[in-house]
Design an enzyme around this catalytic site. Sequence first.
Site, PDB file in Angstrom:
ATOM      1  N   GLY A   1       0.842  -1.213   0.000  1.00 44.84           N
ATOM      2  CA  GLY A   1       0.000   0.000   0.000  1.00 44.84           C
ATOM      3  C   GLY A   1       0.866   1.247   0.000  1.00 44.84           C
ATOM      4  O   GLY A   1       0.537   2.258   0.621  1.00 44.84           O
TER       5      GLY A   1
ATOM      6  N   MET B   1      -0.930   6.104   4.558  1.00 46.20           N
ATOM      7  CA  MET B   1      -0.006   5.505   5.520  1.00 46.20           C
ATOM      8  C   MET B   1       1.257   4.997   4.837  1.00 46.20           C
ATOM      9  O   MET B   1       2.349   5.097   5.393  1.00 46.20           O
ATOM     10  CB  MET B   1      -0.699   4.361   6.277  1.00 46.20           C
ATOM     11  CG  MET B   1      -1.588   4.826   7.413  1.00 46.20           C
ATOM     12  SD  MET B   1      -0.708   5.867   8.599  1.00 46.20           S
ATOM     13  CE  MET B   1       0.599   4.761   9.097  1.00 46.20           C
TER      14      MET B   1
ATOM     15  N   HIS C   1     -12.764  10.882  12.678  1.00 43.67           N
ATOM     16  CA  HIS C   1     -11.707  10.693  11.684  1.00 43.67           C
ATOM     17  C   HIS C   1     -11.974  11.523  10.438  1.00 43.67           C
ATOM     18  O   HIS C   1     -13.110  11.923  10.187  1.00 43.67           O
ATOM     19  CB  HIS C   1     -11.633   9.219  11.250  1.00 43.67           C
ATOM     20  CG  HIS C   1     -10.831   8.358  12.162  1.00 43.67           C
ATOM     21  ND1 HIS C   1     -11.374   7.738  13.253  1.00 43.67           N
ATOM     22  CD2 HIS C   1      -9.521   8.006  12.133  1.00 43.67           C
ATOM     23  CE1 HIS C   1     -10.430   7.042  13.870  1.00 43.67           C
ATOM     24  NE2 HIS C   1      -9.293   7.183  13.211  1.00 43.67           N
TER      25      HIS C   1
ATOM     26  N   LYS D   1     -12.050   7.999   5.434  1.00 47.93           N
ATOM     27  CA  LYS D   1     -11.969   6.700   6.117  1.00 47.93           C
ATOM     28  C   LYS D   1     -13.099   5.793   5.629  1.00 47.93           C
ATOM     29  O   LYS D   1     -14.237   6.225   5.493  1.00 47.93           O
ATOM     30  CB  LYS D   1     -12.024   6.907   7.632  1.00 47.93           C
ATOM     31  CG  LYS D   1     -11.804   5.625   8.396  1.00 47.93           C
ATOM     32  CD  LYS D   1     -11.382   5.862   9.821  1.00 47.93           C
ATOM     33  CE  LYS D   1     -11.269   4.559  10.597  1.00 47.93           C
ATOM     34  NZ  LYS D   1     -10.259   3.649  10.032  1.00 47.93           N
TER      35      LYS D   1
END
Length: 269
Positions: A12, A17, A154, A158
Amino acid sequence: MSEPALRIAVAGARGRMGRALIDEIVTAPDLRLAAAGVRPGDPEAGMPVEGVPGLSYTDAPEALFERADVVVDFTLPAASRRHLELAAAQRTAIVIGTTGWQADDEARIAESARHAPVLVAANFSLGVNLLIHLAARAARALGEEFAVEILDLHHGMKRDAPSGTALALGRALAAARGEDFETLARFARTGETGPRESREIGFGVLRGGDVAGEHTVFFLGTGERLELAHRAHDRRIFARGALSAARWLARNRPPGRYAMADVLGLRDG
Ligand code: NAD
């Protein structure tokens, strides 16, 4: 003589991230980015990884496991399931931060952990892991007079709700009270709900903006309430935590299922 750098593969790699992880890896003297994985068919496959001479993105997940000491995976559950199989087949350590798992994924994680060191965590921040620990202690100390409710806030991109961290908090709170989380979790309230069931654990979910992640556990008593809250300002804390976990797993850990509480020494003794 200094130790050779630990070879990390990032699954990823083009995600929020993934990019944070690569930024941390390329500046850490003890780590080397060994492979950067993207989704099969991603147009970035074959393109050079910026700042890492000689390395290109790959969309072949096998390559991650062949080249690395530890694979770090923040993707989607479908991808992480495949990565768990490859970790077991190659006996390569894997750190997974993906959230949104299904109930039967626990068995997949356990099966993979028979063959490789596996650490799956819904949250890699030191603060959140301490929050989970403290909230469990508070639940034990306050007892059933206090209602327990969990709020997660969040960013709007998300994909899963409640957050994996909110669920991990709920599970830890139920376990601390010796209760079954699946029976007590209350994920929605709307319309004629009637009064709150005394033992339930309610979840509130807010989404929007660029919030890296906030969680509050409310202990609601009569005449008083306690709130334990954690606010992540920057997703680099998750990347650093995941890399601490990778370093910890690489220290000759035998196959098994590990948690951030092990890495951080937060197990109740
Ligand atoms: P994102 O959507 O920005 O990134 C996910 C990346 O995975 C995308 O680039 C996507 O193309 C890629 N991907 C999808 N399928 C793939 C495959 N088969 N192989 C390789 N790559 C694939 O999302 P994000 O914000 O980076 O979050 C990723 C996951 O990590 C989510 O589940 C999120 O909830 C979780 N997360 C966990 C923590 C933690 O501390 N555990 C912190 C932040 C986010």
